[in-house]
Enzyme design. Sequence first.
Site, short mmCIF file in Angstrom:
data_model
loop_
_atom_site.label_atom_id
_atom_site.label_comp_id
_atom_site.label_asym_id
_atom_site.label_seq_id
_atom_site.Cartn_x
_atom_site.Cartn_y
_atom_site.Cartn_z
N GLU A 26 45.11 55.91 60.77
CA GLU A 26 43.88 56.46 60.19
C GLU A 26 42.75 55.44 60.25
O GLU A 26 42.93 54.32 60.68
CB GLU A 26 44.14 56.78 58.70
CG GLU A 26 44.62 58.19 58.45
CD GLU A 26 43.49 59.20 58.45
OE1 GLU A 26 42.34 58.80 58.67
OE2 GLU A 26 43.77 60.39 58.27
N ARG A 109 46.38 59.00 45.38
CA ARG A 109 46.04 57.77 46.11
C ARG A 109 44.70 57.95 46.79
O ARG A 109 44.22 59.07 46.97
CB ARG A 109 47.10 57.45 47.17
CG ARG A 109 47.22 58.48 48.28
CD ARG A 109 47.96 57.90 49.48
NE ARG A 109 48.34 58.91 50.47
CZ ARG A 109 47.54 59.36 51.43
NH1 ARG A 109 46.29 58.94 51.53
NH2 ARG A 109 47.99 60.25 52.29
N GLU A 127 46.01 64.09 45.80
CA GLU A 127 47.34 64.09 45.24
C GLU A 127 48.28 63.82 46.40
O GLU A 127 48.01 64.25 47.53
CB GLU A 127 47.61 65.46 44.59
CG GLU A 127 48.83 65.52 43.69
CD GLU A 127 50.08 65.93 44.44
OE1 GLU A 127 51.18 65.67 43.92
OE2 GLU A 127 49.95 66.50 45.54
N ASP A 207 40.14 66.63 59.64
CA ASP A 207 40.57 65.38 59.01
C ASP A 207 39.43 64.36 59.07
O ASP A 207 38.41 64.56 58.43
CB ASP A 207 41.88 64.93 59.70
CG ASP A 207 42.62 63.88 58.91
OD1 ASP A 207 41.98 63.16 58.13
OD2 ASP A 207 43.85 63.76 59.08
C1 BGC Z 1 45.86 62.49 54.74
C2 BGC Z 1 47.16 63.19 54.97
C3 BGC Z 1 46.89 64.65 55.23
C4 BGC Z 1 45.94 64.77 56.40
C5 BGC Z 1 45.56 66.17 56.73
C6 BGC Z 1 44.98 62.69 55.93
O1 BGC Z 1 43.75 62.09 55.72
O2 BGC Z 1 46.05 61.13 54.52
O3 BGC Z 1 47.98 63.02 53.85
O4 BGC Z 1 48.08 65.33 55.50
O5 BGC Z 1 44.75 64.05 56.13
O6 BGC Z 1 44.80 66.75 55.72
CA CA Z 2 41.96 61.15 57.10
#
Ligand code: BGC
Ligand code: CA
Length: 300
Positions: A26, A109, A127, A207
């Site tokens: 990420e 988190r 969550e 995302d």
């Molecule tokens: C989160 C993941 C989530 C994904 C898709 C990410 O930013 O950390 O936990 O599954 O996005 O929504």
């Molecule tokens: Ca992300």
Amino acid sequence: MTTHAPSARHDGSVELVLDARAELGEGPVWDTRAGVLVWVDILAGHVHRYDPATGADSVTDVGQPVGAVGLRESGGLVLAVRDGFALLDEDGPTPRPLAAVEREDLETRMNDGEVDPAGRFWAGTMELGGALGRGSLYRLDPGGTVTRVLADVSISNGLGWSPDERTLYYIDSPTQRIDAYDYDRSNGAIANRRTVVEIEAADGLPDGLTVDAEGFLWVALWGGSTVRRYAPDGRLDQVVELPVSQVTSCAFGGSDLAELYVTSAWAGLEEQQRRAEPAAGGLFRLRPGVRGLPARRFAG
Ligand code: BGC
Ligand code: CA
């Protein structure tokens, strides 16, 4: 089914530059001073520095989940870790806590984050399992003050600002939307939420995102195997296919900011899917035919 617009400027080639096998890769950010891509594996609690000149990727274990990083004006990084905001010195392995965020809530988190045009660091929470409405979006000012900007968020994700610094783009993933807000650079206030893009669930969950030099949005689609480019008016402009389904985020990098780095994850894949996607969790790169904007630096 969405109509895929022709990718006029990207030739379709995507390179796996680092077979990182990150569980939840990420938060890529290009450090123009060092010429490296900083990125994280959220669940592993790892901050990575990938140097394309040597191919080396160095890893710092920060000891707890790390949702995002920002570059600091004075060097080193600002982190959004599980417990809140922290600073990581250039040569130090241990983050120094700066401000607690939902520290007593063990079921949430921090997740994605980004530095704004005035040097504030924004990051949100979720969550752990993505339960609806349990997250928030926070803003860390250079002096260390934390402000909750939005409540009732589910999976706080991509953030980006328009080149004219008047608009914030924001993704709360389960909404399946990219929303925009008027943004006031002088105090960081946002207002006037509206929807810019709606993404069908079958195409993946929005995302991470980044804004290019032309003000277009690049969004990673979790479960969608793609990164898409949208015009600021919401028109779909390009679709880039990746050989992995869990595409998480993207950022421009390289000396001329003409490359797009894309992170991915193996989190959420069944054993069989993982075998079918050996590159899941890898770091990818392509030349999208447009440049990015240099990453802003946290002023605190
Ligand atoms: C989160 C993941 C989530 C994904 C898709 C990410 O930013 O950390 O936990 O599954 O996005 O929504
Ligand atoms: Ca992300």
